[in-house]
Design a protein around this motif. Structure first.
Motif, PDB file in Angstrom:
ATOM      1  N   LYS A 133       4.833  -6.765   3.831  1.00 44.08           N
ATOM      2  CA  LYS A 133       5.080  -7.854   4.793  1.00 44.08           C
ATOM      3  C   LYS A 133       3.901  -8.816   4.952  1.00 44.08           C
ATOM      4  CE  LYS A 133       9.069  -6.164   5.859  1.00 44.08           C
ATOM      5  NZ  LYS A 133      10.237  -6.673   5.191  1.00 44.08           N
ATOM      6  N   ARG A 137       3.271 -10.842   0.672  1.00 43.12           N
ATOM      7  CA  ARG A 137       4.428 -11.637   1.107  1.00 43.12           C
ATOM      8  C   ARG A 137       4.588 -12.836   0.180  1.00 43.12           C
ATOM      9  NH1 ARG A 137       1.434 -13.742   6.333  1.00 43.12           N
ATOM     10  NH2 ARG A 137       0.244 -15.383   5.359  1.00 43.12           N
ATOM     11  N   GLN A 141       7.592 -16.765   2.857  1.00 38.21           N
ATOM     12  CA  GLN A 141       7.353 -16.094   4.127  1.00 38.21           C
ATOM     13  C   GLN A 141       6.123 -16.634   4.843  1.00 38.21           C
ATOM     14  OE1 GLN A 141       7.050 -12.038   2.811  1.00 38.21           O
ATOM     15  NE2 GLN A 141       9.234 -11.692   3.034  1.00 38.21           N
TER      16      GLN A 141
END
Length: 142
Positions: A133, A137, A141
């Motif tokens: 995340k 990423r 994002q």
């Protein structure tokens, strides 16, 4: 091997999480293997552990950047340097979590080897989340 089995194997190969598990196992093997070799050569446990862990981080970066997150690795320059720094930071978060879990279990009189097993699972989960995340990423994002 039948066509359905081949199709299943192709799908499994494409799963990022599965590739991450394999990369983690490889990095853990480098970490523990280096640690055991250094102990056998007579090195003290703490520096042997630190060197093994560091080599494991390096192995994990190489495996992750080339086989797991290859589509979101920064090309070069500051973006690549930032990504490497975030990767190391995620590894240090995992290390801190491991130390906290094993230390707390030992302080409480529990078997630290069992705690280490729980710590591996917890650190794996947290570093996966951070790396998928934050560290790797995709640009969409950002």
């Amino acid at each position: 091997m039948g066509p359905r089995m081949t199709e299943l194997l192709v799908k499994l190969r494409d799963l990022r999480f599965l590739r991450y598990i394999f990369a983690s196992v490889g990095a853990l093997a480098v970490d523990v293997g280096s640690f055991l070799v250094l102990l056998a050569l007579g090195m003290l446990a703490a520096p042997a552990s630190a060197i093994g862990y560091s080599l494991g981080i390096l192995a994990h970066w190489l495996l992750s950047s080339r086989a797991v997150f290859q589509d979101t690795v920064a090309e070069r320059g500051m973006a690549r340097t930032r990504q490497k720094a975030l990767f190391v930071a995620s590894a240090l978060v995992g290390l801190g979590l491991t130390i906290a879990i094993v230390g707390a279990a030992d302080w409480a009189g529990l078997d630290p080897r069992i705690a280490k097993g729980f710590a591996i699972v917890a650190a794996f989960t947290v570093t996966w989340l951070l790396r998928s995340k934050v560290v790797f990423r995709g640009e969409e994002q950002v």
